[in-house]
Design an enzyme around this catalytic site. Structure first.
Site, mmCIF file in Angstrom:
data_model
loop_
_atom_site.group_PDB
_atom_site.id
_atom_site.type_symbol
_atom_site.label_atom_id
_atom_site.label_comp_id
_atom_site.label_asym_id
_atom_site.label_seq_id
_atom_site.Cartn_x
_atom_site.Cartn_y
_atom_site.Cartn_z
ATOM 1 N N LYS A 91 -0.093 -2.243 1.973
ATOM 2 C CA LYS A 91 0.549 -1.276 1.073
ATOM 3 C C LYS A 91 2.072 -1.347 1.174
ATOM 4 C CE LYS A 91 -1.428 2.731 1.380
ATOM 5 N NZ LYS A 91 -1.775 4.120 1.787
ATOM 6 N N LYS A 103 -1.926 3.098 11.815
ATOM 7 C CA LYS A 103 -2.580 4.353 11.444
ATOM 8 C C LYS A 103 -3.037 5.056 12.701
ATOM 9 C CE LYS A 103 -3.897 6.532 7.612
ATOM 10 N NZ LYS A 103 -3.307 6.402 6.269
ATOM 11 N N ASN A 217 -3.647 17.402 -0.902
ATOM 12 C CA ASN A 217 -2.279 17.169 -1.374
ATOM 13 C C ASN A 217 -2.269 16.219 -2.581
ATOM 14 O OD1 ASN A 217 0.137 15.184 -1.284
ATOM 15 N ND2 ASN A 217 0.949 17.001 -0.296
ATOM 16 N N ALA A 218 -2.888 15.060 -2.432
ATOM 17 C CA ALA A 218 -2.822 14.060 -3.506
ATOM 18 C C ALA A 218 -3.546 14.545 -4.759
ATOM 19 C CB ALA A 218 -3.405 12.735 -3.021
HETATM 20 N N1 GLU Z 1 -0.897 8.653 4.842
HETATM 21 C C1 GLU Z 1 -0.195 8.096 3.741
HETATM 22 C C2 GLU Z 1 -0.848 6.800 3.303
HETATM 23 O O1 GLU Z 1 -1.999 6.566 3.548
HETATM 24 C C3 GLU Z 1 1.300 7.968 3.979
HETATM 25 C C4 GLU Z 1 1.694 7.169 5.171
HETATM 26 C C5 GLU Z 1 3.185 7.267 5.516
HETATM 27 O O2 GLU Z 1 3.896 7.984 4.849
HETATM 28 O O3 GLU Z 1 3.561 6.603 6.474
HETATM 29 O O4 GLU Z 1 -0.243 6.009 2.637
#
Ligand code: GLU
Length: 407
Positions: A91, A103, A217-218
């Protein structure tokens, strides 16, 4: 339930089938750099001592510090965290931000904890991982069931233990603790910019009927943004149930009802359906915005949307991808669709390191530029490779990471 890490590895192999990259890259990228298991003792309000299992997976840091959220969920386990860390690396490469992938998580239902217990757990997570995180090493953030308040406890604990009070070790902080403007809505906002960039190319009408799975949130913010742009929200769900109305739901009233009663159930003006039935609601865009493994081999043929827009991480299994593809349903993949969150996290980190504070307008201008550019780049790649958007996004990310690894 299919193993999310196996799914992530399968996605890598599927991408390799459309664009070749070194076998050595695949071998190295299929294993995280580090996998850390911790136990966090918490003194509970009733005086007992409870041990919680926690994790940090550092997948790859070729492009920058490990980056990714911390999830608190009763079903979180190491396979899930490993998958999420791998997807984070991809990502960040898709968004072309200077971050790697990581993560974290804790196996816990935070709704069963008091505020004091939650604080002790969150500070405990930092105490166990203080040596492996840091602004130039590994930068955690919120994810499912974690929020700015939890990030504030964590950054405070880190500052006390190390003396580093820049705040750059954690993103998604409250604004008055060094957080960035726009971070709270960035995942959905980034998704919306991606959607607008691709709407016409994906053959979507000007006014879309939209189903949203998830009310966190999303999901909640996505429903608001799509509605404000004139689209119609025809279904929405939370972890327990869903509502549908082809005429369009009154989103504000639905959210007010959920806030007042704690659930969607009993809302007048919509049909109550199950989460499974939500997937089948006829619509233009289905936005999974909850957890992984929602659209699978056993239910993908019932999906009633033209486009699946993945605001959640890993909502569609590889088996389901094939079924959707055969049905002509396009999937905008998570590593593009939800990359707005980590992008604004990276802006936050940059502001902390430079001791700056950007306006919300500045943040969203920069975010929009990145989301549009990368969405169009992935679309073009998919056309050039005659493949789907997921494989195209993987190809672009892999090229960038492999280059950084010198492969
Ligand atoms: N938890 C979010 C994701 O899965 C954001 C991660 C972040 O901001 O580092 O993309």
């Amino acid at each position: 339930m299919s193993n999310p890490f196996e799914n992530a590895l399968s996605q890598l192999r599927r991408a390799k089938a459309v664009q070749d990259f070194p076998e050595d890259f695949l071998t190295r990228f299929s294993t995280p750099d580090r996998e850390i298991h911790i136990s966090i003792p918490v003194r509970m309000d009733d005086g007992s001592l409870k041990i919680f299992e926690g994790y940090r997976v550092q997948h790859n840091n070729a492009r920058g510090p490990y980056k990714g959220g911390i999830r608190y969920h009763q079903d979180t386990d190491i396979a899930e965290v490993k998958a999420l860390a791998l997807w984070m690396a991809l990502k960040c490469a898709v968004a072309n931000i200077p971050m790697g992938g990581g993560k974290g998580g804790v196996t816990v239902n935070p709704k069963n904890l008091s505020d004091r217990e939650l604080e002790a757990l969150s500070r405990g997570w930092i105490q166990k991982l203080v040596d492996v995180i840091g602004p130039k090493k590994d930068v955690p953030a919120p994810d499912v069931n974690t929020n700015p308040k939890i990030m504030a406890w964590m950054v405070d604990e880190y500052g006390k233990m190390t003396g580093d009070t820049s705040g750059a070790v954690i993103t998604g902080k409250p604004i008055d603790h060094g957080g960035s403007e726009g971070r709270g809505t960035a995942t959905a906002q980034g998704g919306f910019y991606v959607f607008e960039a691709l709407q016409e190319k994906l053959g979507l009408p000007e006014v879309c009927r939209v189903s949203v799975q998830g009310c966190g949130n999303a999901g909640q913010i996505a429903a608001r943004l799509w509605e404000q742009a004139g689209h119609k929200i025809v279904a929405i769900s939370d972890s327990r149930g869903a509502l549908a109305n082809q005429e369009g739901l009154d989103r504000e009233a639905v959210i007010a009802h959920k806030e007042a009663t704690g659930s969607l159930s009993g809302f007048a003006g919509a049909k109550e359906i199950t989460n499974e039935e939500l997937l089948a609601v006829p619509c233009d865009v289905l936005i999974p915005a909850a957890l992984e493994n929602q659209i699978r081999g056993d239910n993908a043929d019932r999906v009633g949307a033209k486009v699946v827009f993945e605001l959640a991480n890993g909502p569609t299994t590889p088996e389901a991808d094939d079924i959707l593809f055969a049905k002509g349903i396009l999937v905008v993949p998570d590593i593009l669709a939800n990359s707005g969150g980590v992008t604004v996290s990276t802006f936050e980190w940059e502001q902390n390191l430079k001791n700056e504070h950007w306006t919300e307008e500045e943040v969203f201008i920069k975010l929009k530029e990145i989301m549009e550019r990368e969405a169009l780049g992935i679309y073009e790649k998919s056309q050039a490779l005659h493949t789907d958007l997921r494989r195209a996004a993987f190809s672009i990310a892999i090229e960038r990471i492999a280059k950084a690894m010198g492969m």
